[in-house]
Design an enzyme around this catalytic site. Structure first.
Site, short mmCIF file in Angstrom:
data_model
loop_
_atom_site.label_atom_id
_atom_site.label_comp_id
_atom_site.label_asym_id
_atom_site.label_seq_id
_atom_site.Cartn_x
_atom_site.Cartn_y
_atom_site.Cartn_z
N ASP A 30 52.51 49.61 40.49
CA ASP A 30 53.83 48.96 40.44
C ASP A 30 54.78 49.83 39.62
O ASP A 30 54.41 50.38 38.58
CB ASP A 30 53.70 47.57 39.81
CG ASP A 30 54.91 46.70 40.09
OD1 ASP A 30 54.77 45.72 40.85
OD2 ASP A 30 56.00 46.99 39.54
N ASN A 85 52.85 36.32 44.87
CA ASN A 85 54.08 35.54 44.82
C ASN A 85 54.56 35.26 46.24
O ASN A 85 54.59 36.16 47.08
CB ASN A 85 55.16 36.31 44.05
CG ASN A 85 54.85 36.41 42.58
OD1 ASN A 85 54.36 35.46 41.97
ND2 ASN A 85 55.11 37.56 41.98
N GLY A 91 59.41 33.81 42.69
CA GLY A 91 60.07 35.06 42.31
C GLY A 91 59.73 36.24 43.20
O GLY A 91 59.86 37.39 42.80
N HIS A 96 57.31 41.95 51.92
CA HIS A 96 56.15 42.51 52.62
C HIS A 96 54.97 42.03 51.78
O HIS A 96 54.89 42.36 50.59
CB HIS A 96 56.24 44.03 52.68
CG HIS A 96 55.09 44.70 53.36
ND1 HIS A 96 55.25 45.62 54.40
CD2 HIS A 96 53.75 44.63 53.15
CE1 HIS A 96 54.07 46.06 54.78
NE2 HIS A 96 53.13 45.48 54.04
N HIS A 98 52.08 41.26 49.49
CA HIS A 98 51.42 42.15 48.53
C HIS A 98 50.63 41.34 47.52
O HIS A 98 51.01 40.23 47.15
CB HIS A 98 52.42 43.06 47.83
CG HIS A 98 53.57 42.36 47.21
ND1 HIS A 98 54.65 41.90 47.96
CD2 HIS A 98 53.84 42.01 45.93
CE1 HIS A 98 55.52 41.32 47.16
NE2 HIS A 98 55.06 41.36 45.91
#
Ligand code: AMP
Ligand code: ZN
Length: 112
Positions: A30, A85, A91, A96, A98
């Protein structure tokens, strides 16, 4: 999808720090980590979210990769949290699908 950030990352059009890749998924770190280890696992096929009629076998394949990716990142023994999420109240910012894999420290109750 041409205008999808993670599709572009999968295709290499946008750079990422690759952690793992196979026929089904791509995993990368990330860009704004919430923990010492924060890796995202995305299916190569585009689905917007868990609400997007994702085949159960694909969901199983993604989850089955988590322990291996945790091992690559060195957090399989210390432990980790898995987060998906979905939608506005969670949020979700990138549409896409994940899987967040977080670890490398003792995680509180509110990581994301
Ligand atoms: P979510 O809020 O669940 O949709 O998570 C999206 C995640 O994507 C966030 O944790 C962002 O930091 C991460 N992110 C956004 N852009 C990038 C990028 N270019 N490379 C890696 N991670 C990204
Ligand atoms: Zn996509």
């Amino acid at each position: 999808m041409a205008d999808c950030l993670f599709c572009n990352i999968i295709e290499g059009a946008i750079p990422s720090t690759k952690v793992y890749e196979d026929d089904v998924c791509y995993a990368f770190d990330d860009i704004a980590p919430e923990a010492p280890v924060h890796t995202l696992i995305v299916p190569k096929q585009h689905f917007a979210s868990l609400n997007d009629d994702v085949p159960a076998d694909l969901l199983g394949q993604l989850m089955a990769r988590v322990p291996e990716i945790a091992k690559i990142k060195g957090i399989d023994e210390s432990g980790y949290r898995v987060v998906v999420n979905t939608g506005a109240d969670a949020g979700q910012t990138v549409f896409h699908l994940h899987v967040h894999v977080l670890g490398g420290k003792s995680l509180g109750e509110h990581v994301l």
